[in-house]
Design a protein around this motif. Structure first.
Motif, PDB file in Angstrom:
ATOM      1  N   ASP A  61       6.291 -18.235   8.509  1.00 42.66           N
ATOM      2  CA  ASP A  61       5.613 -17.367   7.551  1.00 42.66           C
ATOM      3  C   ASP A  61       6.597 -16.598   6.675  1.00 42.66           C
ATOM      4  O   ASP A  61       6.569 -16.694   5.465  1.00 42.66           O
ATOM      5  CB  ASP A  61       4.707 -16.363   8.272  1.00 42.66           C
ATOM      6  N   LEU A  62       7.457 -15.842   7.299  1.00 45.89           N
ATOM      7  CA  LEU A  62       8.312 -14.934   6.547  1.00 45.89           C
ATOM      8  C   LEU A  62       9.804 -15.196   6.700  1.00 45.89           C
ATOM      9  O   LEU A  62      10.598 -14.690   5.914  1.00 45.89           O
ATOM     10  CB  LEU A  62       8.028 -13.486   6.984  1.00 45.89           C
ATOM     11  N   ASP A  63      10.188 -15.951   7.710  1.00 48.30           N
ATOM     12  CA  ASP A  63      11.630 -16.037   7.985  1.00 48.30           C
ATOM     13  C   ASP A  63      12.119 -17.434   8.302  1.00 48.30           C
ATOM     14  O   ASP A  63      12.951 -17.629   9.162  1.00 48.30           O
ATOM     15  CB  ASP A  63      11.996 -15.086   9.123  1.00 48.30           C
ATOM     16  N   GLY A  64      11.644 -18.408   7.590  1.00 46.65           N
ATOM     17  CA  GLY A  64      12.153 -19.763   7.799  1.00 46.65           C
ATOM     18  C   GLY A  64      11.243 -20.592   8.672  1.00 46.65           C
ATOM     19  O   GLY A  64      10.052 -20.368   8.748  1.00 46.65           O
ATOM     20  N   GLY A  65      11.818 -21.540   9.360  1.00 50.82           N
ATOM     21  CA  GLY A  65      11.075 -22.510  10.145  1.00 50.82           C
ATOM     22  C   GLY A  65      11.354 -23.892   9.606  1.00 50.82           C
ATOM     23  O   GLY A  65      12.486 -24.198   9.242  1.00 50.82           O
ATOM     24  N   ALA A  66      10.344 -24.701   9.525  1.00 52.89           N
ATOM     25  CA  ALA A  66      10.499 -26.064   9.018  1.00 52.89           C
ATOM     26  C   ALA A  66       9.324 -26.385   8.095  1.00 52.89           C
ATOM     27  O   ALA A  66       8.232 -25.842   8.263  1.00 52.89           O
ATOM     28  CB  ALA A  66      10.557 -27.053  10.172  1.00 52.89           C
ATOM     29  N   ALA A  67       9.576 -27.254   7.148  1.00 55.20           N
ATOM     30  CA  ALA A  67       8.531 -27.659   6.211  1.00 55.20           C
ATOM     31  C   ALA A  67       8.219 -29.135   6.410  1.00 55.20           C
ATOM     32  O   ALA A  67       9.122 -29.941   6.649  1.00 55.20           O
ATOM     33  CB  ALA A  67       8.971 -27.415   4.774  1.00 55.20           C
ATOM     34  N   ASP A  68       6.939 -29.478   6.322  1.00 56.89           N
ATOM     35  CA  ASP A  68       6.555 -30.884   6.413  1.00 56.89           C
ATOM     36  C   ASP A  68       6.735 -31.535   5.038  1.00 56.89           C
ATOM     37  O   ASP A  68       7.076 -30.862   4.060  1.00 56.89           O
ATOM     38  CB  ASP A  68       5.134 -31.030   6.968  1.00 56.89           C
ATOM     39  N   PRO A  69       6.523 -32.865   4.939  1.00 55.87           N
ATOM     40  CA  PRO A  69       6.734 -33.546   3.650  1.00 55.87           C
ATOM     41  C   PRO A  69       5.865 -33.013   2.512  1.00 55.87           C
ATOM     42  O   PRO A  69       6.204 -33.172   1.345  1.00 55.87           O
ATOM     43  CB  PRO A  69       6.395 -35.007   3.967  1.00 55.87           C
ATOM     44  N   SER A  70       4.747 -32.338   2.847  1.00 60.36           N
ATOM     45  CA  SER A  70       3.877 -31.776   1.809  1.00 60.36           C
ATOM     46  C   SER A  70       4.318 -30.387   1.372  1.00 60.36           C
ATOM     47  O   SER A  70       3.717 -29.798   0.486  1.00 60.36           O
ATOM     48  CB  SER A  70       2.435 -31.696   2.322  1.00 60.36           C
ATOM     49  N   GLY A  71       5.335 -29.839   2.032  1.00 55.23           N
ATOM     50  CA  GLY A  71       5.824 -28.516   1.672  1.00 55.23           C
ATOM     51  C   GLY A  71       5.184 -27.381   2.438  1.00 55.23           C
ATOM     52  O   GLY A  71       5.417 -26.213   2.121  1.00 55.23           O
ATOM     53  N   ASN A  72       4.370 -27.705   3.433  1.00 52.34           N
ATOM     54  CA  ASN A  72       3.746 -26.677   4.258  1.00 52.34           C
ATOM     55  C   ASN A  72       4.730 -26.201   5.328  1.00 52.34           C
ATOM     56  O   ASN A  72       5.319 -27.016   6.039  1.00 52.34           O
ATOM     57  CB  ASN A  72       2.483 -27.221   4.939  1.00 52.34           C
ATOM     58  N   TRP A  73       4.888 -24.879   5.448  1.00 53.23           N
ATOM     59  CA  TRP A  73       5.828 -24.306   6.407  1.00 53.23           C
ATOM     60  C   TRP A  73       5.151 -24.051   7.745  1.00 53.23           C
ATOM     61  O   TRP A  73       3.968 -23.708   7.804  1.00 53.23           O
ATOM     62  CB  TRP A  73       6.394 -22.999   5.858  1.00 53.23           C
TER      63      TRP A  73
END
Length: 109
Positions: A61-73
């Motif tokens: 949400d606010l501090d990174g993570g990973a994004a899928d191919p559609s750009g959803n975090w």
């Protein structure tokens, strides 16, 4: 690359240990456990593998993570590091919770 072989061996061993911990806790898979796995992996690689590592990622949400191919975090954590000889790597022993390549862990140099 010999020290990277040691990183791979430690990741393989720690994946097995982590899965036994989850099973003892009546959990069926690694979903939602990536931060705990990353802490175990980071501490073990530094202490037993002679590596310098850091946990990366975030809650999505606010501090990174990973994004899928559609750009959803989404939230996810993994380990990035340097082997004893300075080879950079990324290790993730919970990567199989995602549909991209169902390996039980990943180490990328």
């Amino acid at each position: 690359m010999e020290d990277l072989d040691q990183v791979i061996a430690l990741c393989t061993s720690l994946r097995g240990i982590f899965m036994r911990i989850l099973q003892a806790s009546d959990l069926d898979d690694v979903s939602g456990s990536c931060l705990y796995a990353s802490i175990l992996l980071q501490q073990s690689l530094d202490k037993f593998g002679g590596c310098e590592t850091v946990i990366r990622g975030g809650d999505g949400d606010l501090d990174g993570g990973a994004a899928d191919p559609s750009g959803n975090w989404f939230g996810h954590y993994w380990v990035e590091g340097l082997s004893g000889s300075g080879t950079m790597f990324v290790a993730d022993i919970t990567a199989d919770q995602f549909e991209v390549g169902r390996q039980s862990w990943r180490a990328m140099a």
